[in-house]
Design a protein around this motif. Sequence first.
Motif, PDB file in Angstrom:
ATOM      1  N   ASP A 132       4.448   7.681   2.782  1.00 22.30           N
ATOM      2  CA  ASP A 132       5.011   6.488   3.421  1.00 22.30           C
ATOM      3  C   ASP A 132       4.780   5.250   2.559  1.00 22.30           C
ATOM      4  OD1 ASP A 132       5.696   8.132   5.466  1.00 22.30           O
ATOM      5  OD2 ASP A 132       4.278   7.315   6.929  1.00 22.30           O
ATOM      6  N   CYS A 133       5.714   4.306   2.658  1.00 22.99           N
ATOM      7  CA  CYS A 133       5.608   3.097   1.835  1.00 22.99           C
ATOM      8  C   CYS A 133       6.540   2.028   2.395  1.00 22.99           C
ATOM      9  CB  CYS A 133       6.000   3.421   0.392  1.00 22.99           C
ATOM     10  SG  CYS A 133       5.703   2.073  -0.774  1.00 22.99           S
TER      11      CYS A 133
ATOM     12  N   GLY B   5      12.631  -5.748  -8.278  1.00 18.96           N
ATOM     13  CA  GLY B   5      12.115  -7.097  -8.479  1.00 18.96           C
ATOM     14  C   GLY B   5      10.666  -7.139  -8.928  1.00 18.96           C
ATOM     15  N   VAL B   6      10.004  -5.974  -8.962  1.00 23.96           N
ATOM     16  CA  VAL B   6       8.603  -5.898  -9.387  1.00 23.96           C
ATOM     17  C   VAL B   6       8.552  -5.753 -10.908  1.00 23.96           C
ATOM     18  CG1 VAL B   6       6.422  -4.644  -9.162  1.00 23.96           C
ATOM     19  CG2 VAL B   6       7.965  -4.835  -7.192  1.00 23.96           C
ATOM     20  N   THR B   7       7.676  -6.528 -11.554  1.00 22.14           N
ATOM     21  CA  THR B   7       7.609  -6.551 -13.020  1.00 22.14           C
ATOM     22  C   THR B   7       6.175  -6.400 -13.513  1.00 22.14           C
ATOM     23  OG1 THR B   7       7.226  -8.937 -13.208  1.00 22.14           O
ATOM     24  CG2 THR B   7       9.518  -8.214 -12.961  1.00 22.14           C
ATOM     25  N   GLU B   8       6.025  -6.434 -14.838  1.00 24.58           N
ATOM     26  CA  GLU B   8       4.695  -6.339 -15.442  1.00 24.58           C
ATOM     27  C   GLU B   8       3.840  -7.574 -15.155  1.00 24.58           C
ATOM     28  OE1 GLU B   8       7.470  -8.176 -18.463  1.00 24.58           O
ATOM     29  OE2 GLU B   8       7.530  -6.449 -17.095  1.00 24.58           O
ATOM     30  N   ASN B   9       4.457  -8.625 -14.639  1.00 19.42           N
ATOM     31  CA  ASN B   9       3.706  -9.839 -14.297  1.00 19.42           C
ATOM     32  C   ASN B   9       3.092  -9.780 -12.898  1.00 19.42           C
ATOM     33  OD1 ASN B   9       4.230 -11.254 -16.727  1.00 19.42           O
ATOM     34  ND2 ASN B   9       6.294 -11.744 -15.997  1.00 19.42           N
ATOM     35  N   HIS B  10       3.438  -8.759 -12.140  1.00 17.03           N
ATOM     36  CA  HIS B  10       2.960  -8.651 -10.764  1.00 17.03           C
ATOM     37  C   HIS B  10       1.573  -8.005 -10.682  1.00 17.03           C
ATOM     38  CE1 HIS B  10       7.151  -9.438  -9.531  1.00 17.03           C
ATOM     39  NE2 HIS B  10       6.639  -9.733  -8.349  1.00 17.03           N
ATOM     40  N   LEU B  11       0.836  -8.421  -9.670  1.00 15.85           N
ATOM     41  CA  LEU B  11      -0.378  -7.734  -9.241  1.00 15.85           C
ATOM     42  C   LEU B  11      -0.094  -7.219  -7.837  1.00 15.85           C
ATOM     43  CD1 LEU B  11      -3.381  -6.915  -9.322  1.00 15.85           C
ATOM     44  CD2 LEU B  11      -3.947  -9.225  -8.533  1.00 15.85           C
ATOM     45  N   ALA B  12      -0.187  -5.908  -7.654  1.00 21.78           N
ATOM     46  CA  ALA B  12       0.108  -5.286  -6.365  1.00 21.78           C
ATOM     47  C   ALA B  12      -1.183  -4.737  -5.761  1.00 21.78           C
ATOM     48  CB  ALA B  12       1.135  -4.168  -6.535  1.00 21.78           C
ATOM     49  N   VAL B  13      -1.537  -5.253  -4.605  1.00 21.52           N
ATOM     50  CA  VAL B  13      -2.784  -4.877  -3.936  1.00 21.52           C
ATOM     51  C   VAL B  13      -2.448  -4.119  -2.654  1.00 21.52           C
ATOM     52  CG1 VAL B  13      -4.936  -5.720  -2.929  1.00 21.52           C
ATOM     53  CG2 VAL B  13      -3.857  -6.982  -4.815  1.00 21.52           C
ATOM     54  N   ASP B  14      -3.038  -2.952  -2.498  1.00 18.71           N
ATOM     55  CA  ASP B  14      -2.846  -2.173  -1.274  1.00 18.71           C
ATOM     56  C   ASP B  14      -4.185  -2.099  -0.545  1.00 18.71           C
ATOM     57  OD1 ASP B  14      -2.067  -0.440   0.733  1.00 18.71           O
ATOM     58  OD2 ASP B  14      -0.907   0.845  -0.609  1.00 18.71           O
ATOM     59  N   LEU B  15      -4.236  -2.564   0.694  1.00 18.71           N
ATOM     60  CA  LEU B  15      -5.489  -2.507   1.447  1.00 18.71           C
ATOM     61  C   LEU B  15      -5.864  -1.083   1.831  1.00 18.71           C
ATOM     62  CD1 LEU B  15      -5.481  -5.619   3.813  1.00 18.71           C
ATOM     63  CD2 LEU B  15      -5.915  -5.454   1.354  1.00 18.71           C
ATOM     64  N   VAL B  16      -4.898  -0.168   1.749  1.00 18.07           N
ATOM     65  CA  VAL B  16      -5.186   1.242   1.999  1.00 18.07           C
ATOM     66  C   VAL B  16      -6.094   1.763   0.883  1.00 18.07           C
ATOM     67  CG1 VAL B  16      -4.178   3.560   2.165  1.00 18.07           C
ATOM     68  CG2 VAL B  16      -3.016   1.612   3.239  1.00 18.07           C
ATOM     69  N   TYR B  17      -7.086   2.568   1.250  1.00 17.48           N
ATOM     70  CA  TYR B  17      -8.020   3.101   0.250  1.00 17.48           C
ATOM     71  C   TYR B  17      -8.073   4.624   0.242  1.00 17.48           C
ATOM     72  CZ  TYR B  17     -10.935   3.482   4.414  1.00 17.48           C
ATOM     73  OH  TYR B  17     -11.395   3.787   5.668  1.00 17.48           O
ATOM     74  N   ASN B  18      -7.360   5.260   1.155  1.00 12.89           N
ATOM     75  CA  ASN B  18      -7.311   6.718   1.207  1.00 12.89           C
ATOM     76  C   ASN B  18      -5.862   7.146   1.405  1.00 12.89           C
ATOM     77  OD1 ASN B  18      -7.825   9.429   1.473  1.00 12.89           O
ATOM     78  ND2 ASN B  18      -8.806   9.300   3.474  1.00 12.89           N
ATOM     79  N   PRO B  19      -5.204   7.627   0.317  1.00 15.15           N
ATOM     80  CA  PRO B  19      -5.723   8.053  -0.984  1.00 15.15           C
ATOM     81  C   PRO B  19      -6.058   6.873  -1.904  1.00 15.15           C
ATOM     82  CG  PRO B  19      -3.352   8.219  -0.985  1.00 15.15           C
ATOM     83  CD  PRO B  19      -3.737   7.839   0.421  1.00 15.15           C
TER      84      PRO B  19
ATOM     85  N   GLU C 106      -4.923   6.251  -4.856  1.00 16.90           N
ATOM     86  CA  GLU C 106      -3.685   5.683  -5.390  1.00 16.90           C
ATOM     87  C   GLU C 106      -2.558   5.987  -4.415  1.00 16.90           C
ATOM     88  OE1 GLU C 106      -2.025   5.140  -9.742  1.00 16.90           O
ATOM     89  OE2 GLU C 106      -1.578   7.172  -9.045  1.00 16.90           O
ATOM     90  N   THR C 107      -2.070   4.958  -3.761  1.00 19.14           N
ATOM     91  CA  THR C 107      -1.033   5.113  -2.743  1.00 19.14           C
ATOM     92  C   THR C 107       0.355   5.115  -3.375  1.00 19.14           C
ATOM     93  OG1 THR C 107      -0.852   2.727  -2.449  1.00 19.14           O
ATOM     94  CG2 THR C 107      -2.481   3.886  -1.080  1.00 19.14           C
ATOM     95  N   THR C 108       1.342   5.467  -2.569  1.00 24.31           N
ATOM     96  CA  THR C 108       2.727   5.409  -3.037  1.00 24.31           C
ATOM     97  C   THR C 108       3.101   3.978  -3.413  1.00 24.31           C
ATOM     98  OG1 THR C 108       3.363   7.317  -1.692  1.00 24.31           O
ATOM     99  CG2 THR C 108       5.132   5.851  -2.399  1.00 24.31           C
TER     100      THR C 108
END
Length: 246
Positions: A185-186, A193-207, A209-211
């Motif tokens: 799920d995601c 629109g996402v680029t190498e300049n982005h920082l993407a933070v996911d509050l999910v920790y299990n797994p 590395e999320t989708t």
Amino acid sequence: MIKLGLIGHPVGHSKSPHFFKTKLASIGKSDVEYKAFDVENIDEFEEIIKFEEGLIGLNVTIPHKQSVIDKLCYLDEEAKAIGAVNTIVKTENGWKGYNTDSFGFSKSLKPFIKGRHERAIVFGSGGASKAVVYSLAKLGIKTVVVSRTPSDGQIGYDELTSEAMAHYLLLVNCTPLGTYPKIEDCVDIPWEGVTENHLAVDLVYNPEETTFMKRSKSQGAKVMNGADMLRLQAERSLEIWLEYGL
């Protein structure tokens, strides 16, 4: 026996019981029990605090970080400002609510923030989102909240464009999407629109590395999960319980 615990639904994936068992043992309190309570309806909270003998503190997770507030006697000032609670403690005057998510998120994020991260898109509008928006505001970062059910000042997913994504270089997923076992799920966003300049933070920790993280990485973005935030907010929760005589 003194008891601590976690309330939420579902809680089977939670790492909190293992974390606190290890942490409590490290400070000489291995006799304190930490228990996860799967609470689908927040009304069950009253039964737990009434019948669970020795219970003096609880962590609160999805979906009860806001609904639990009405069950408490009073709130810490920061929790009141955020409008969500993730830690509660039994006091002489009743149960008091705190928010340590803000502390954990801010401290985990700061080392990764660059000058270009002056605007953020926050996905989700629940209790975790409220703590994140509060934290980002304190860091001077402007936010836009994207929600399935947008209220005033928020937008819906269908309103989010790739052009907008290019101007908001910090992305924070505060939804539970992608949490084990539903790891595929995601959030549905314009990934182009996402680029190498982005920082993407996911509050999910299990797994780990999320989708959401995988898709962000495939676009060149830097990514981080919620593991450090979890640890930091949990440590702050323990400090609060110790302050009240744990």
